[in-house]
Design an enzyme around this catalytic site. Structure first.
Site, short mmCIF file in Angstrom:
data_model
loop_
_atom_site.label_atom_id
_atom_site.label_comp_id
_atom_site.label_asym_id
_atom_site.label_seq_id
_atom_site.Cartn_x
_atom_site.Cartn_y
_atom_site.Cartn_z
N SER A 64 0.81 -1.21 0.00
CA SER A 64 0.00 0.00 0.00
C SER A 64 0.85 1.27 0.00
O SER A 64 2.03 1.25 0.38
CB SER A 64 -0.91 0.03 1.22
OG SER A 64 -1.68 -1.15 1.29
N1 SAH Z 1 -0.86 -4.62 3.89
C1 SAH Z 1 -0.19 -5.00 2.68
C2 SAH Z 1 -0.99 -4.57 1.45
C3 SAH Z 1 -1.40 -5.76 0.71
S1 SAH Z 1 -2.55 -5.53 -0.61
C4 SAH Z 1 1.23 -4.46 2.65
O1 SAH Z 1 1.57 -3.63 3.49
O2 SAH Z 1 2.02 -4.90 1.80
C5 SAH Z 1 -3.89 -6.51 -0.04
C6 SAH Z 1 -3.61 -7.96 0.25
O3 SAH Z 1 -4.84 -8.55 0.66
C7 SAH Z 1 -3.12 -8.78 -0.94
O4 SAH Z 1 -1.90 -9.36 -0.63
C8 SAH Z 1 -4.23 -9.83 -1.11
O5 SAH Z 1 -3.73 -11.09 -1.53
C9 SAH Z 1 -4.81 -9.90 0.27
N2 SAH Z 1 -6.16 -10.44 0.37
C10 SAH Z 1 -7.21 -10.28 -0.46
N3 SAH Z 1 -8.28 -10.96 0.00
C11 SAH Z 1 -7.88 -11.59 1.15
C12 SAH Z 1 -8.54 -12.43 2.10
N4 SAH Z 1 -9.81 -12.81 1.97
N5 SAH Z 1 -7.83 -12.86 3.17
C13 SAH Z 1 -6.53 -12.52 3.32
N6 SAH Z 1 -5.87 -11.73 2.46
C14 SAH Z 1 -6.54 -11.25 1.40
#
Ligand code: SAH
Length: 221
Positions: A64
């Site tokens: 993010s």
């Molecule tokens: N907080 C992260 C941002 C990741 S983007 C960082 O700092 O890097 C959002 C993430 O949510 C992705 O990796 C995606 O795979 C995950 N995601 C989407 N749906 C999900 C679910 N149902 N359970 C767990 N993770 C999920």
């Protein structure tokens, strides 16, 4: 690029891209200054680590934007004794930031490769109060519930009921919600009583979709 350059870029980003844009919580700013974002992206992306933008991390997902990570951490109104659940560990960066403010962080990721990479990265960097689980986070993490705060780092079609049930009374849930997959309103839900939830709309955001039982249907498989 040397560590000194990264340190300088990080401090500059926190000053001009986070603090000056409205995030004023000292604990959040301090955490943003301490977590090396360059360690949470691939070698090829390191030089862009301090752009105030999301970056690709593999599996079609992104780390993010720093401003959003800080804004969400502030909206969680964290204290040093809080146990926090994050849905969407991705690279582990946001979990690392929150772990500098709260007592313990539990983070769930649905892509196994990302979950495994985040876990070993966090371990290597010494973030030993962060726990990573490979699972569908729309169901929360019942074994460790209830939580003082829950943050969802992906865009949901609606608030997953399990997450509401896993909040303590007084707990806060911050989650992007929208009926389009890539465009959401950031919402804060505060649990005021057993069945009493207060909703506030915070700002417009763009997250990758939350995919799972209480999220969007997967279109990948
Ligand atoms: N907080 C992260 C941002 C990741 S983007 C960082 O700092 O890097 C959002 C993430 O949510 C992705 O990796 C995606 O795979 C995950 N995601 C989407 N749906 C999900 C679910 N149902 N359970 C767990 N993770 C999920």
């Amino acid at each position: 690029m040397s560590n000194v350059d990264f340190d300088r870029q990080r401090n500059e980003l926190v000053e001009t891209g986070v603090c000056r844009l409205g995030v004023r919580d000292d604990a959040v700013l301090q955490a943003m200054r301490s977590v090396p974002r360059e360690e949470f992206v691939s070698e090829a992306m390191r030089e862009f680590a301090y752009r105030n933008a999301p970056l690709p991390i593999g599996s079609g997902q992104t780390i993010s934007q720093p401003l959003i990570v800080a804004y969400m951490a502030e909206a969680l109104e964290l204290t040093a004794t809080d146990r926090v659940l994050e849905i969407g560990a991705g690279s582990g960066y946001a979990a690392a930031v929150v772990s500098r403010i709260a007592k313990e962080v539990f983070t769930v990721e649905r892509h196994r490769e990302l979950a495994d990479a985040a876990r070993s990265r966090l371990e290597r960097l010494g973030y030993d109060n962060v726990h990573v689980l490979h699972a569908d986070g729309t169901l929360g993490w019942p074994e460790h519930a209830p939580f003082d705060a829950i943050v969802v780092s992906a865009g949901a079609p609606r608030v997953p009921p399990a997450l509401l049930q896993q909040l303590v009374i007084g707990g806060r849930l911050v989650i992007p919600v929208g009926d389009q997959q890539h465009c959401q309103k950031l919402i804060r839900v505060t649990r005021r009583g057993e069945d009493d939830f207060q909703h506030e709309q915070l700002t417009d955001v763009r997250f990758v979709p939350l995919v799972g039982e209480a999220g969007w249907e997967s279109t990948e498989e």
